[in-house]
Write an enzyme that holds these catalytic residues in place. Sequence first.
Site, PDB file in Angstrom:
ATOM      1  N   GLY A  36       0.809  -1.217   0.000  1.00  0.00           N
ATOM      2  CA  GLY A  36       0.000   0.000   0.000  1.00  0.00           C
ATOM      3  C   GLY A  36       0.840   1.263   0.000  1.00  0.00           C
ATOM      4  O   GLY A  36       2.073   1.227   0.018  1.00  0.00           O
ATOM      5  N   TYR A 141      -2.680 -18.783  -3.861  1.00  0.00           N
ATOM      6  CA  TYR A 141      -3.441 -17.585  -3.474  1.00  0.00           C
ATOM      7  C   TYR A 141      -4.883 -17.972  -3.139  1.00  0.00           C
ATOM      8  O   TYR A 141      -5.388 -17.675  -2.049  1.00  0.00           O
ATOM      9  CB  TYR A 141      -3.396 -16.548  -4.610  1.00  0.00           C
ATOM     10  CG  TYR A 141      -4.403 -15.449  -4.445  1.00  0.00           C
ATOM     11  CD1 TYR A 141      -4.410 -14.670  -3.295  1.00  0.00           C
ATOM     12  CD2 TYR A 141      -5.362 -15.196  -5.430  1.00  0.00           C
ATOM     13  CE1 TYR A 141      -5.349 -13.668  -3.124  1.00  0.00           C
ATOM     14  CE2 TYR A 141      -6.288 -14.192  -5.274  1.00  0.00           C
ATOM     15  CZ  TYR A 141      -6.284 -13.432  -4.115  1.00  0.00           C
ATOM     16  OH  TYR A 141      -7.226 -12.442  -3.948  1.00  0.00           O
ATOM     17  N   LYS A 145      -6.890 -18.066   0.662  1.00  0.00           N
ATOM     18  CA  LYS A 145      -8.143 -17.362   0.957  1.00  0.00           C
ATOM     19  C   LYS A 145      -9.234 -18.354   1.384  1.00  0.00           C
ATOM     20  O   LYS A 145     -10.054 -18.053   2.255  1.00  0.00           O
ATOM     21  CB  LYS A 145      -8.589 -16.555  -0.268  1.00  0.00           C
ATOM     22  CG  LYS A 145      -7.707 -15.350  -0.564  1.00  0.00           C
ATOM     23  CD  LYS A 145      -7.970 -14.225   0.425  1.00  0.00           C
ATOM     24  CE  LYS A 145      -7.188 -12.976   0.109  1.00  0.00           C
ATOM     25  NZ  LYS A 145      -7.509 -11.845   1.004  1.00  0.00           N
ATOM     26  N   HIS A 187      -1.608  -6.576 -13.112  1.00  0.00           N
ATOM     27  CA  HIS A 187      -3.014  -6.646 -13.506  1.00  0.00           C
ATOM     28  C   HIS A 187      -3.233  -6.136 -14.928  1.00  0.00           C
ATOM     29  O   HIS A 187      -2.513  -5.254 -15.406  1.00  0.00           O
ATOM     30  CB  HIS A 187      -3.893  -5.871 -12.520  1.00  0.00           C
ATOM     31  CG  HIS A 187      -3.909  -6.499 -11.160  1.00  0.00           C
ATOM     32  ND1 HIS A 187      -3.131  -6.035 -10.130  1.00  0.00           N
ATOM     33  CD2 HIS A 187      -4.550  -7.595 -10.699  1.00  0.00           C
ATOM     34  CE1 HIS A 187      -3.314  -6.807  -9.068  1.00  0.00           C
ATOM     35  NE2 HIS A 187      -4.170  -7.772  -9.389  1.00  0.00           N
ATOM     36  N   ARG A 219     -12.737 -12.812 -17.822  1.00  0.00           N
ATOM     37  CA  ARG A 219     -12.928 -12.395 -16.433  1.00  0.00           C
ATOM     38  C   ARG A 219     -14.133 -11.472 -16.327  1.00  0.00           C
ATOM     39  O   ARG A 219     -14.561 -10.867 -17.311  1.00  0.00           O
ATOM     40  CB  ARG A 219     -11.689 -11.643 -15.911  1.00  0.00           C
ATOM     41  CG  ARG A 219     -10.422 -12.495 -15.809  1.00  0.00           C
ATOM     42  CD  ARG A 219     -10.524 -13.494 -14.668  1.00  0.00           C
ATOM     43  NE  ARG A 219      -9.336 -14.309 -14.540  1.00  0.00           N
ATOM     44  CZ  ARG A 219      -9.114 -15.453 -15.201  1.00  0.00           C
ATOM     45  NH1 ARG A 219     -10.015 -15.895 -16.066  1.00  0.00           N
ATOM     46  NH2 ARG A 219      -8.023 -16.147 -14.990  1.00  0.00           N
TER      47      ARG A 219
HETATM   48  N1  UDP Z   1      -3.417 -10.857 -18.191  1.00  0.00           N
HETATM   49  C1  UDP Z   1      -2.776 -10.658 -19.401  1.00  0.00           C
HETATM   50  N2  UDP Z   1      -1.796  -9.710 -19.454  1.00  0.00           N
HETATM   51  C2  UDP Z   1      -1.414  -8.955 -18.369  1.00  0.00           C
HETATM   52  C3  UDP Z   1      -2.072  -9.184 -17.151  1.00  0.00           C
HETATM   53  C4  UDP Z   1      -3.059 -10.138 -17.096  1.00  0.00           C
HETATM   54  O1  UDP Z   1      -3.094 -11.302 -20.396  1.00  0.00           O
HETATM   55  O2  UDP Z   1      -0.507  -8.114 -18.483  1.00  0.00           O
HETATM   56  C5  UDP Z   1      -4.531 -11.818 -18.119  1.00  0.00           C
HETATM   57  C6  UDP Z   1      -4.381 -12.866 -17.035  1.00  0.00           C
HETATM   58  O3  UDP Z   1      -3.697 -14.002 -17.525  1.00  0.00           O
HETATM   59  C7  UDP Z   1      -5.832 -13.144 -16.678  1.00  0.00           C
HETATM   60  C8  UDP Z   1      -6.545 -11.812 -16.925  1.00  0.00           C
HETATM   61  O4  UDP Z   1      -5.683 -11.079 -17.794  1.00  0.00           O
HETATM   62  O5  UDP Z   1      -6.384 -14.094 -17.552  1.00  0.00           O
HETATM   63  C9  UDP Z   1      -6.774 -11.014 -15.664  1.00  0.00           C
HETATM   64  O6  UDP Z   1      -5.552 -10.987 -14.954  1.00  0.00           O
HETATM   65  P1  UDP Z   1      -5.316 -10.043 -13.711  1.00  0.00           P
HETATM   66  O7  UDP Z   1      -3.889 -10.254 -13.276  1.00  0.00           O
HETATM   67  O8  UDP Z   1      -5.711  -8.639 -14.052  1.00  0.00           O
HETATM   68  O9  UDP Z   1      -6.341 -10.552 -12.607  1.00  0.00           O
HETATM   69  P2  UDP Z   1      -6.594 -12.027 -11.988  1.00  0.00           P
HETATM   70  O10 UDP Z   1      -7.727 -12.606 -12.802  1.00  0.00           O
HETATM   71  O11 UDP Z   1      -5.321 -12.810 -12.061  1.00  0.00           O
HETATM   72  O12 UDP Z   1      -7.015 -11.725 -10.583  1.00  0.00           O
END
Ligand code: UDP
Length: 329
Positions: A36, A141, A145, A187, A219
């Site tokens: 943070g 992860y 949780k 992300h 997602r």
């Molecule tokens: N992802 C991607 N490129 C990036 C970051 C993420 O293709 O630079 C994909 C990742 O493999 C997942 C989706 O985007 O399928 C969302 O990933 P993120 O890390 O944002 O969130 P998560 O679902 O892991 O919590």
Amino acid sequence: MNVFVTGGAGYIGSICVEELLNAGHHVTVLDNLTEGHRAAVDPRAKFIHGCLSDAALVAQSVRDSQAEAILHFAANALVGESMTNPGKYFRNNVASGLNLLDAAVVCGVKKFVFSSTCATYGPPDRVPMTEDLPQRPINPYGESKLMFEKMLNWYHQLHGLEFVAFRYFNAAGASGKYGEHHRIETHLIPNVLKVALGQAAQCEIYGTDYPTPDGTCIRDYIHIVDLAQAHILGLAPGKQGFFNLGNGDGYSVRQVISTCEKITGRQIAAFEKPRRPGDPPKLVASAEKAVRELGWRPKFPKLEEIVATAWEWHRKHPTGYADSAFPHS
Ligand code: UDP
């Protein structure tokens, strides 16, 4: 209410703190600032710089805050990292979190609100996903949780601790003041917007051979302020149990990139990479239970709106909190 918030300097925690304060609650934040930023903590909140692993500090801080409710955001939350460093996840998310549960019981806290995740389900048998689906996480992860969810259930049964555990889908977007800034950004949306900002030449697509229409992962993106609102609703006495938070709409990685192009008006180059270990192909929520039992109504359900608020924040704060005046930011 007096609300004690762990992880209130992080992305989700900081915006929940802002919304809690706007709703008239009194807030104490505990955060170790490893993830943070001090500048992300609303100045109306009291701030304690400390770690959940310090049981005495946690108990004393909860007592001093006269907490009626605890919101527990502090955690490590990266799927990819958890696949290479599982111990970090079990230590910080499970073992240290136990100090907070014990403090809640000792101090007679009325409500515990926990940040859980759709990663507790693993690849689902069906979408949209309801809370009764089996939980079979495929990364540490999600497992960490789920372990905390189980501890919560036992503390509820044996100590009478009332809890609400929110299984977040993909939090994104920003409030007017606070947004998403991770020192190492993994992300999707912030990484794609970095290209639009000119801070990266291209973004990366992790996997194009998933069993989805365009081959990339799907997602369910939820606006951070809608997520925060659910926490406030969860504070009401008698609200108890597990709730999914998402919009029920799935977007592929490629769809997210094209939405970002549309909102920013800029072309975004993307490089196709292999799959990222630990990623399920498709996660889409049913949040019917939160709608029905908590009266939750998302205000920004559309991906365009979510990306637009993220874009506005990143444009105003191109270095995130890095240039802020606080020493620990
Ligand atoms: N992802 C991607 N490129 C990036 C970051 C993420 O293709 O630079 C994909 C990742 O493999 C997942 C989706 O985007 O399928 C969302 O990933 P993120 O890390 O944002 O969130 P998560 O679902 O892991 O919590």
